[in-house]
Structures are given as C-alpha cells and as structure tokens.
Write an enzyme that holds these catalytic residues in place. Structure first.
Site, mmCIF file in Angstrom:
data_model
loop_
_atom_site.group_PDB
_atom_site.id
_atom_site.type_symbol
_atom_site.label_atom_id
_atom_site.label_comp_id
_atom_site.label_asym_id
_atom_site.label_seq_id
_atom_site.Cartn_x
_atom_site.Cartn_y
_atom_site.Cartn_z
ATOM 1 N N GLN A 111 -9.695 0.678 23.746
ATOM 2 C CA GLN A 111 -9.078 1.923 24.198
ATOM 3 C C GLN A 111 -8.594 2.766 23.017
ATOM 4 O O GLN A 111 -8.676 3.992 23.034
ATOM 5 C CB GLN A 111 -7.886 1.567 25.093
ATOM 6 C CG GLN A 111 -7.296 2.744 25.841
ATOM 7 C CD GLN A 111 -8.081 3.073 27.095
ATOM 8 O OE1 GLN A 111 -8.460 2.195 27.840
ATOM 9 N NE2 GLN A 111 -8.333 4.353 27.318
ATOM 10 N N LYS A 126 -3.057 -0.998 27.024
ATOM 11 C CA LYS A 126 -3.681 -1.473 28.266
ATOM 12 C C LYS A 126 -2.720 -2.463 28.904
ATOM 13 O O LYS A 126 -1.921 -3.100 28.208
ATOM 14 C CB LYS A 126 -5.011 -2.166 27.964
ATOM 15 C CG LYS A 126 -5.953 -2.267 29.148
ATOM 16 C CD LYS A 126 -6.796 -1.024 29.348
ATOM 17 C CE LYS A 126 -7.599 -1.091 30.620
ATOM 18 N NZ LYS A 126 -8.543 0.012 30.753
ATOM 19 N N ASP A 166 -7.409 1.080 36.494
ATOM 20 C CA ASP A 166 -8.559 0.329 35.981
ATOM 21 C C ASP A 166 -9.018 -0.528 37.161
ATOM 22 O O ASP A 166 -8.714 -0.203 38.323
ATOM 23 C CB ASP A 166 -8.161 -0.521 34.758
ATOM 24 C CG ASP A 166 -9.376 -1.118 34.025
ATOM 25 O OD1 ASP A 166 -10.088 -0.378 33.337
ATOM 26 O OD2 ASP A 166 -9.638 -2.330 34.159
ATOM 27 N N THR A 209 -14.631 9.328 34.799
ATOM 28 C CA THR A 209 -15.308 8.297 33.999
ATOM 29 C C THR A 209 -16.806 8.305 34.313
ATOM 30 O O THR A 209 -17.646 8.315 33.405
ATOM 31 C CB THR A 209 -14.688 6.909 34.270
ATOM 32 O OG1 THR A 209 -13.276 7.007 34.099
ATOM 33 C CG2 THR A 209 -15.239 5.872 33.316
ATOM 34 N N ASN A 240 -14.714 2.653 41.396
ATOM 35 C CA ASN A 240 -14.525 4.035 40.969
ATOM 36 C C ASN A 240 -15.636 4.508 40.029
ATOM 37 O O ASN A 240 -16.274 5.542 40.276
ATOM 38 C CB ASN A 240 -13.150 4.151 40.285
ATOM 39 C CG ASN A 240 -12.971 5.491 39.611
ATOM 40 O OD1 ASN A 240 -13.389 5.702 38.478
ATOM 41 N ND2 ASN A 240 -12.397 6.430 40.317
HETATM 42 P P1 NDP Z 1 -12.899 -0.823 40.422
HETATM 43 O O1 NDP Z 1 -11.930 -1.878 40.735
HETATM 44 O O2 NDP Z 1 -12.807 0.482 41.122
HETATM 45 O O3 NDP Z 1 -14.396 -1.367 40.621
HETATM 46 C C1 NDP Z 1 -14.868 -2.495 39.953
HETATM 47 C C2 NDP Z 1 -16.206 -2.875 40.531
HETATM 48 O O4 NDP Z 1 -16.770 -3.936 39.767
HETATM 49 C C3 NDP Z 1 -16.114 -3.383 41.963
HETATM 50 O O5 NDP Z 1 -17.314 -3.084 42.623
HETATM 51 C C4 NDP Z 1 -15.935 -4.879 41.752
HETATM 52 O O6 NDP Z 1 -16.324 -5.658 42.884
HETATM 53 C C5 NDP Z 1 -16.868 -5.117 40.581
HETATM 54 N N1 NDP Z 1 -16.409 -6.268 39.781
HETATM 55 C C6 NDP Z 1 -15.181 -6.455 39.246
HETATM 56 N N2 NDP Z 1 -15.125 -7.626 38.592
HETATM 57 C C7 NDP Z 1 -16.349 -8.177 38.724
HETATM 58 C C8 NDP Z 1 -16.928 -9.381 38.277
HETATM 59 N N3 NDP Z 1 -16.220 -10.276 37.550
HETATM 60 N N4 NDP Z 1 -18.237 -9.620 38.594
HETATM 61 C C9 NDP Z 1 -18.944 -8.733 39.331
HETATM 62 N N5 NDP Z 1 -18.443 -7.570 39.780
HETATM 63 C C10 NDP Z 1 -17.176 -7.296 39.474
HETATM 64 O O7 NDP Z 1 -12.819 -0.617 38.828
HETATM 65 P P2 NDP Z 1 -13.360 0.597 37.958
HETATM 66 O O8 NDP Z 1 -14.575 1.174 38.571
HETATM 67 O O9 NDP Z 1 -12.201 1.476 37.678
HETATM 68 O O10 NDP Z 1 -13.716 -0.143 36.594
HETATM 69 C C11 NDP Z 1 -15.004 -0.685 36.329
HETATM 70 C C12 NDP Z 1 -15.182 -0.841 34.826
HETATM 71 O O11 NDP Z 1 -15.044 0.440 34.195
HETATM 72 C C13 NDP Z 1 -14.167 -1.752 34.131
HETATM 73 O O12 NDP Z 1 -14.792 -2.393 33.039
HETATM 74 C C14 NDP Z 1 -13.128 -0.754 33.610
HETATM 75 O O13 NDP Z 1 -12.400 -1.281 32.513
HETATM 76 C C15 NDP Z 1 -14.045 0.374 33.183
HETATM 77 N N6 NDP Z 1 -13.399 1.677 33.047
HETATM 78 C C16 NDP Z 1 -12.748 2.255 34.092
HETATM 79 C C17 NDP Z 1 -12.176 3.499 33.939
HETATM 80 C C18 NDP Z 1 -11.547 4.233 35.073
HETATM 81 O O14 NDP Z 1 -11.240 5.415 34.902
HETATM 82 N N7 NDP Z 1 -11.366 3.631 36.243
HETATM 83 C C19 NDP Z 1 -12.185 4.184 32.638
HETATM 84 C C20 NDP Z 1 -12.977 3.524 31.626
HETATM 85 C C21 NDP Z 1 -13.529 2.304 31.835
HETATM 86 P P3 NDP Z 1 -15.337 -5.881 44.139
HETATM 87 O O15 NDP Z 1 -15.458 -4.634 44.963
HETATM 88 O O16 NDP Z 1 -15.869 -7.091 44.787
HETATM 89 O O17 NDP Z 1 -13.963 -6.048 43.575
#
Ligand code: NDP
Length: 453
Positions: A111, A126, A166, A209, A240
């Site tokens: 970050q 974080k 996150d 994002t 997201n």
């Molecule tokens: P969300 O919680 O909205 O979504 C995460 C998604 O990934 C869900 O579909 C979840 O499944 C799946 N998931 C989570 N963990 C695992 C795993 N161990 N194996 C398989 N699938 C998994 O999170 P975000 O979309 O916000 O974040 C996703 C990524 O993007 C992360 O790495 C985060 O750090 C990064 N990020 C996010 C930002 C943001 O603005 N939100 C900014 C920059 C980076 P399920 O629905 O089953 O939980």
C-alpha cells in the site's frame, strides 16, 4: 542483489521467518530497488531501505462482542501503520479468518508504494481482523464493528490514519464503524473512506478499483497497439473489485468468461453480460449468497467447486486474451501461469494485491505477457479514497463524472510513470520493477529529507 541489500533481506527473514507473505512482498520490492543502489548510495548509508521494511507502528488488540444467541465471542484485530513519509497512513481494513500480522504487513507494505504512485499525499497502512462476516447477521456485524471501533478509534484520525474497505469490508461495515466513531468522538470528520455518499462518501469510490484496473490495462495495451474491443477476459472473484472490473470491461466492449468466489469457479462461454452481472451484484452484495447459484439460473454456465488438493485453478485454464485476478493473494501459481501462457494470454492485470506468486510472475514475464502489478493497477481505489479525503476536508462533494475523470487521469499518469521507470532503471515493459521503483523514489526522497526518524 548487492551485499548490503541482501543483508536487509536476510534480517527481515531472520526477524520474522514465519511471515511468508510479508517476506514475498519485500523480496519483490528489494529485487527491483536494488537496481537503484549504485545510483543512490544514500539508500544504504541513510538506512532508508532498512527502515522502509519496518512498520512505524503495529497495533494488535482484542475485539469482544456478543452474538445473536447471547454468546460472548472474541476476535483479534490489527492496524499496521507502515510509513507516513508522504502523509497520513492510508489503507483498507480486511475481515477474513485468514488475517494475521504477516498478511497485513505485506498489504501495508504494498500500500505504501501504491499510495505513492497515485501522486497524492498518502502514507501507507492496513488493518483488519480474523472476524469472518460470512453467515453473520447484520446485527452481529454491527456489534463487531462497534466494538472494534472502540479501540481503533484512538489510533486513527483525518490527519493521522484513514482506513477504508478491503476483503469483507464494504459499505455496510464502513457505515457501522463510522457511526460508532461519531458517537465516541462527537465529530463528523473523514476518518474513514468508502462511506455512503449521503454522509461524506465520494461518488465512484465503490467502482474505483475495478474501473482503475481497466483504465491502466487499456493504457498498457494501447502502447502495444492492442485494445479491449471484442477480447475475451478471465476475471476471478465476485466481490467489489471483480464486479466493477467486469462492469468496465463490458463497457469497453470486452467479453468476460469467468468469475469465482471462495467456494468455486464459474465459466460462462456465452459471456457474463450486464444482466448476468446485475444478478451477481444482488447475489453477492444483497443476498450474500454463493456464485454456484449463477449456474443454476444460467444453464449455459459451468460451476466447478474448488478442490482443496488441486495444484491449479481451472479458471486460469480457460482460453482467453486477458486475465484479471481480483480475488486474493497468490491465486495464480506456477501451474496456473503455465496454463495462461499455453493458452496465449497476453495481459495479466492484477486487481487483487499480490495475486501472482513470485515464480508465476517470472513465468509470465519470461513469456512476454504484459503484467500490470497490483500496486499500480489496483491503485484506483485508494486514489479515489484520497479524493474522498479532499472532498471531506473541503466539505464538498464532486459529481460522479468529475471523480471518474480524475481517476482516469491518475491511472494514465501511473502507467506513464511506471513505464518510464521500467525503461530507465530496468527493461521495457517490466512493470513490476517500474512500479516498485517509481513508487519508492518519491518515498525515499521524503524519508531522506525528514532525517533519521
Ligand atoms: P471482496 O470481499 O469484496 O471480494 C473478494 C472476492 O474474492 C470474493 O468473491 C471472495 O469470495 C473471493 N475470495 C476471497 N478470499 C478468497 C480465497 N482465499 N480464495 C478464493 N476466493 C477468495 O473484496 P475486494 O473485492 O474488495 O478485494 C479483492 C482483492 O482486491 C483483495 O486482494 C484486495 O486486497 C484487493 N483490493 C481491493 C481494493 C478495494 O478498493 N476494495 C483496493 C485495492 C485492492 P467469497 O464471496 O466467497 O467471500
């Protein structure tokens, strides 16, 4: 690696040998910035590199809360305040059972450079908890968030540390945490970003994002005379970042073949169109259901449950032009990378943080795949969080179009900065080096100017 850089790496491993994710992030960073050590020897003499791998502060605290059955529950929470050379600590909160100090240190480290790349005055941090929001009622999530804020509140502030969302932390959780902060401190200030627009949130923050990832990837493709029109894309995740990446890819004329969640993978050869994406948004954001339901509704799709002992993910073995990992860290391993290469993938745009293992990264780059590293390509989220802070301090709210235009400009600038840093200090199109070096130079200038602190 220079001996001096290697000694820093060895010390990190010796101090925290069990922090594998953090060690992975530091390894990638030191491999890149080692290329600067001859040009800028102060990095070693003034111990900039030693200090940058050490958090300024890491807070660990307990979060007691009571569930719907009246049972007492306990979770552990953290806030890693990594580096404030450029401004207040800034970075999301993650609620997931896997959360630990290693994961949060790696995320806070990434970050720090990401925030530098946005060009905004943001330090890096974080936080999160091993709390699992899955299967919890709204009331349980609210009580957990309120209890967490009782402790977190004293460590944050609009000029100190401004958390956001996150994994597992979206608008609902931000709202509950913000409400509790206001109740505790009697202040309506921007201590969190990702708020609802009705109480100080920025338009386009939820989209930022995913949209930013597509803007940066499009800029990268454009430089190679390529584009997104009619191209097939793989997206992982359905949260997201995945949702708004898919939304923007569709707007840019691409076809999205896959999405996933932590239970399994969805492959839809006919494409996930706007109507199907709307179904996914309601499924995941409102009903909080599983992606498997999609394949029950749309018979043309196939659902494959994750197999815990599998060595590769079937999602990355679907033939396509471009891939966008948007779920979690290390979701593309060497086997997956080989499948992507064999299927002729041309670009991997990282929406998630560190979704590609170090070895997988090397396989992709050795085979000429354009790799947009997360610290650059997913910076759109924090960039709009930075714009939310500006709007909060001015007590103003910009229109969606104004914010989107600024996001596009920021992502184009990031592309231009990382590609020139790659050409100057490494090799053309090595955007991993480019992002590490461009992000780092600004921070090291600030650290050198601020003395040995
Ligand atoms: P969300 O919680 O909205 O979504 C995460 C998604 O990934 C869900 O579909 C979840 O499944 C799946 N998931 C989570 N963990 C695992 C795993 N161990 N194996 C398989 N699938 C998994 O999170 P975000 O979309 O916000 O974040 C996703 C990524 O993007 C992360 O790495 C985060 O750090 C990064 N990020 C996010 C930002 C943001 O603005 N939100 C900014 C920059 C980076 P399920 O629905 O089953 O939980």
């Amino acid at each position: 690696m220079h001996d001096a850089t290697q000694r820093i790496m060895d010390r990190v491993i010796q101090l925290d040998s069990n922090q594998t994710e953090f060690i992975q992030a530091v390894t990638s960073f030191l491999n890149s910035v080692d290329k600067l050590v001859d040009d800028i020897p102060q990095l070693i003499y003034h111990k900039v590199l030693d200090r940058i791998v050490e958090p300024e502060r890491a807070i660990i605290f307990r979060v007691p809360w009571v569930d719907d059955d009246g049972q007492m529950q306990l979770n552990r929470a953290f806030r890693v305040q990594m580096n404030s050379a450029l401004g207040p600590y800034k970075g999301g909160m993650r609620f997931h059972p896997s959360v630990n100090l290693s994961i949060l240190k790696f995320l806070a480290f990434e970050q720090t450079f990401k925030n530098s790349l946005t060009g905004l005055a943001l330090g890096g941090g974080k936080g999160g908890s091993d709390f699992n929001p899955k299967g919890k009622s709204d009331g349980e999530v609210m009580r957990f968030c309120q209890s967490l804020m009782i402790e977190l509140g004293r460590h944050i502030g609009e000029d100190t540390d401004v958390p956001a969302g996150d994994i597992g932390v979206g608008g609902r959780e931000i709202g509950y945490m913000y409400g509790q902060y206001k109740r505790l401190y009697n202040k309506s200030v921007g201590i969190l970003t990702g708020k609802h627009p009705s109480f100080g949130g920025s338009y386009i923050r939820p989209e930022a994002t995913g949209y930013g990832l597509v803007y940066l990837s499009a800029a990268m493709l454009d430089a190679e005379g390529k584009n997104l029109q009619d191209k097939s894309c793989l997206v992982s995740g359905s949260g997201n970042v995945a949702q708004f990446t898919t939304e923007k890819l569709l707007k840019m004329g691409a076809k999205v073949l896959t999405m996933s969640d932590s239970s399994g993978v969805l492959i839809d050869p006919s494409g996930i169109d706007e109507e199907k994406l709307a179904f996914i948004k309601t499924l995941k954001n409102v009903r909080r259901g599983r992606i498997a339901e999609y394949a029950q509704k749309y018979k043309e799709a196939t659902y494959i449950a994750h197999n815990g002992s599998a060595t590769s993910n079937p999602l990355w073995d679907v033939k396509a032009d471009y891939a966008f990992p948007c779920a979690t860290q290390n979701e593309i391993n060497t086997e997956d990378a080989k499948h992507l290469v064999a299927n002729g993938i041309q670009l991997v745009g990282e929406g998630a943080n560190m979704p590609t293992t170090l070895d997988a990264e090397q396989i992709l780059m050795d085979n000429g795949v354009l790799l947009a590293p997360g610290k650059a390509s997913n910076a759109g989220g924090v960039a709009v969080s930075g714009l939310e802070m500006v709007q909060n301090s001015q007590r103003l709210q910009w229109t969606p179009a104004q914010v989107d235009a600024q996001l596009l400009t920021i992502m184009k600038n990031i592309y231009s900065n990382i590609s020139s840093a790659a050409e100057k200090y490494s090799t053309k199109n090595n955007f991993v080096d480019g992002a590490n070096i461009a992000g780092f130079i600004k921070i090291s200038d600030a650290m050198l100017a601020q003395g040995y602190v």
